[in-house]
Design a protein around this motif. Sequence first.
Motif, short mmCIF file in Angstrom:
data_model
loop_
_atom_site.label_atom_id
_atom_site.label_comp_id
_atom_site.label_asym_id
_atom_site.label_seq_id
_atom_site.Cartn_x
_atom_site.Cartn_y
_atom_site.Cartn_z
N VAL A 87 1.28 1.53 -11.46
CA VAL A 87 1.87 0.62 -12.37
C VAL A 87 3.19 0.21 -11.91
O VAL A 87 4.07 1.15 -11.97
N ASP A 88 3.36 -1.17 -11.53
CA ASP A 88 4.65 -1.26 -10.93
C ASP A 88 5.21 -2.54 -11.26
O ASP A 88 4.25 -3.84 -11.39
N ALA A 89 6.29 -2.98 -11.32
CA ALA A 89 7.00 -4.30 -11.51
C ALA A 89 6.33 -5.20 -10.73
O ALA A 89 5.95 -6.42 -11.05
N SER A 90 6.49 -5.23 -9.36
CA SER A 90 5.93 -6.04 -8.21
C SER A 90 4.51 -6.30 -8.39
O SER A 90 4.07 -7.55 -8.22
N LEU A 91 3.85 -5.28 -8.62
CA LEU A 91 2.37 -5.54 -8.72
C LEU A 91 1.89 -6.52 -10.01
O LEU A 91 1.37 -7.49 -9.96
N THR A 92 2.97 -6.25 -11.18
CA THR A 92 2.48 -6.95 -12.36
C THR A 92 3.16 -8.37 -12.32
O THR A 92 2.43 -9.41 -12.73
N THR A 93 4.37 -8.29 -11.76
CA THR A 93 4.83 -9.87 -11.36
C THR A 93 4.13 -10.67 -10.85
O THR A 93 3.90 -11.91 -10.82
N THR A 94 3.55 -10.25 -9.42
CA THR A 94 2.86 -10.96 -8.66
C THR A 94 1.38 -11.41 -9.41
O THR A 94 1.06 -12.45 -9.14
N MET A 95 0.74 -10.40 -9.95
CA MET A 95 -0.56 -11.05 -10.76
C MET A 95 -0.34 -11.96 -11.68
O MET A 95 -1.05 -12.96 -11.79
N VAL A 96 0.80 -12.01 -12.46
CA VAL A 96 1.33 -12.81 -13.32
C VAL A 96 1.38 -14.25 -12.99
O VAL A 96 1.05 -15.27 -13.42
N GLU A 97 2.03 -14.32 -11.81
CA GLU A 97 2.31 -15.61 -10.93
C GLU A 97 1.08 -16.23 -10.47
O GLU A 97 0.70 -17.11 -10.74
N PHE A 98 0.20 -15.23 -10.10
CA PHE A 98 -1.08 -15.81 -9.45
C PHE A 98 -1.73 -16.45 -10.63
O PHE A 98 -2.50 -17.55 -10.47
N VAL A 99 -2.18 -15.57 -11.65
CA VAL A 99 -2.97 -16.05 -12.68
C VAL A 99 -2.59 -17.55 -13.29
O VAL A 99 -3.06 -18.46 -13.62
N LEU A 137 -8.73 -13.75 -21.32
CA LEU A 137 -8.58 -12.59 -20.54
C LEU A 137 -9.64 -11.45 -20.85
O LEU A 137 -9.51 -10.91 -21.92
N MET A 138 -10.54 -11.08 -19.88
CA MET A 138 -11.01 -10.00 -20.02
C MET A 138 -10.29 -8.82 -19.55
O MET A 138 -9.98 -8.59 -18.06
N GLY A 139 -9.78 -7.76 -20.19
CA GLY A 139 -8.98 -6.87 -19.79
C GLY A 139 -7.72 -7.22 -20.65
O GLY A 139 -7.03 -7.98 -20.24
N LEU A 140 -7.22 -6.19 -21.24
CA LEU A 140 -5.72 -6.13 -21.91
C LEU A 140 -4.99 -5.13 -21.82
O LEU A 140 -4.27 -4.48 -22.50
N GLY A 141 -5.18 -4.79 -20.26
CA GLY A 141 -4.29 -3.57 -20.02
C GLY A 141 -2.85 -3.96 -19.44
O GLY A 141 -2.34 -4.96 -19.97
N VAL A 142 -2.42 -3.21 -18.76
CA VAL A 142 -0.88 -3.53 -18.34
C VAL A 142 -0.94 -4.96 -17.51
O VAL A 142 -0.17 -5.70 -17.98
#
Length: 308
Positions: A87-99, A137-142
């Motif tokens: 669980v990491d800021a770069s992982l979250t930020t890149t996913m948010v950007e992509f979606v 959104l299917m999945g409301l995790g991190v």
Amino acid sequence: MAILFISDIDDPQAWQRELSRRLGPIDFRVWPELGDPAEIEVALVWRPPPGLLARLPRLRLIQALSAGVDALLADPTLPDVPLCRMVDASLTTTMVEFVTTVVLFFHRDLDHYARQQRAAIWRQRPPQPAAATRVGLMGLGVLGRAVAERLTGLGFTVRGWSRTRHALEGVTTFAGADGLAPFLGGCDILICLLPLTPATEGILDARLFAALPPGAVVVNVGRGRHLVAQDLLDALDRGRLRAAWLDVFADEPLPPDHPFWRHPRIHLTPHVAAWTHPESAADVVVDNLRRLEAGAPLRYRVDRRRGY
Ligand code: NAP
Ligand code: GLV
């Protein structure tokens, strides 16, 4: 303590540099240079060869470089030591950007305009307000929660579905098997951000597509095996679905002769929706290494019975 690094996509030198910067000199081994297996206490991994971790007699921690741990849990020989996910800021930020990019792509009809350009058709489609597009959104995790926050901030109408019920500001939420059909009925763009578990494998199938509004878009950024490939092709070819954006596949790399590559309504990317950058993610790993040494509870530990 020796750390074994196994990944065919992450840069071992960058990881060694970032970990050493925080910890000082470390015994960092990069698969397949194992050295003495009895010296390895921590495995830092993305999709290690099945059976390999069972050969490490003094292993104390498996730290995934990824958010999803389905490949690890699929190994029946996986040692019974703590397993932590990323669980990491770069992982979250890149996913948010992509979606967000993909949602805006369909919201602003860029798929239609790409087709129109190929046929030299000049036809204007008046842009609709973001609120007119309902994103599910299917999945409301991190990751799902971070995406929901960004999309609501942009004005989209957002709903979410998870195993247990969540209350999220500005998001209509649904939970469990009973909540799935009512959730799907209001999704113009459906995003799969689920972990792959026995309960979610094959969930993106003909039945699910039939429960979506006609002309919906399906985006899979979870895992390839969430999707039943032939059901998607059928739903697209019958015009039941408008399009799909796929980032993950049952077989990766996607074989060159796979029909997804050339389907006119499938957009695909090679599993790049999100990325773990060692510059930030090393903090997460170091925190867990220090906790391991101190006998403190580890962060982001996977519940093996639940499967995520
Ligand atoms: P997470 O924090 O563990 O969240 C998982 C969410 O899925 C939770 O909301 C959970 O419900 C829900 N869920 C699990 N099983 C379910 C079920 N049977 N029915 C309904 N909902 C269910 O995971 P995350 O960090 O957000 O990551 C999600 C997944 O994204 C990863 O497992 C990975 O497969 C994928 N991913 C893909 C990429 C990429 O580049 N394409 C990158 C990173 C991650 P509860 O909240 O009720 O527990
Ligand atoms: C990537 O797919 C991840 O699970 O982090």
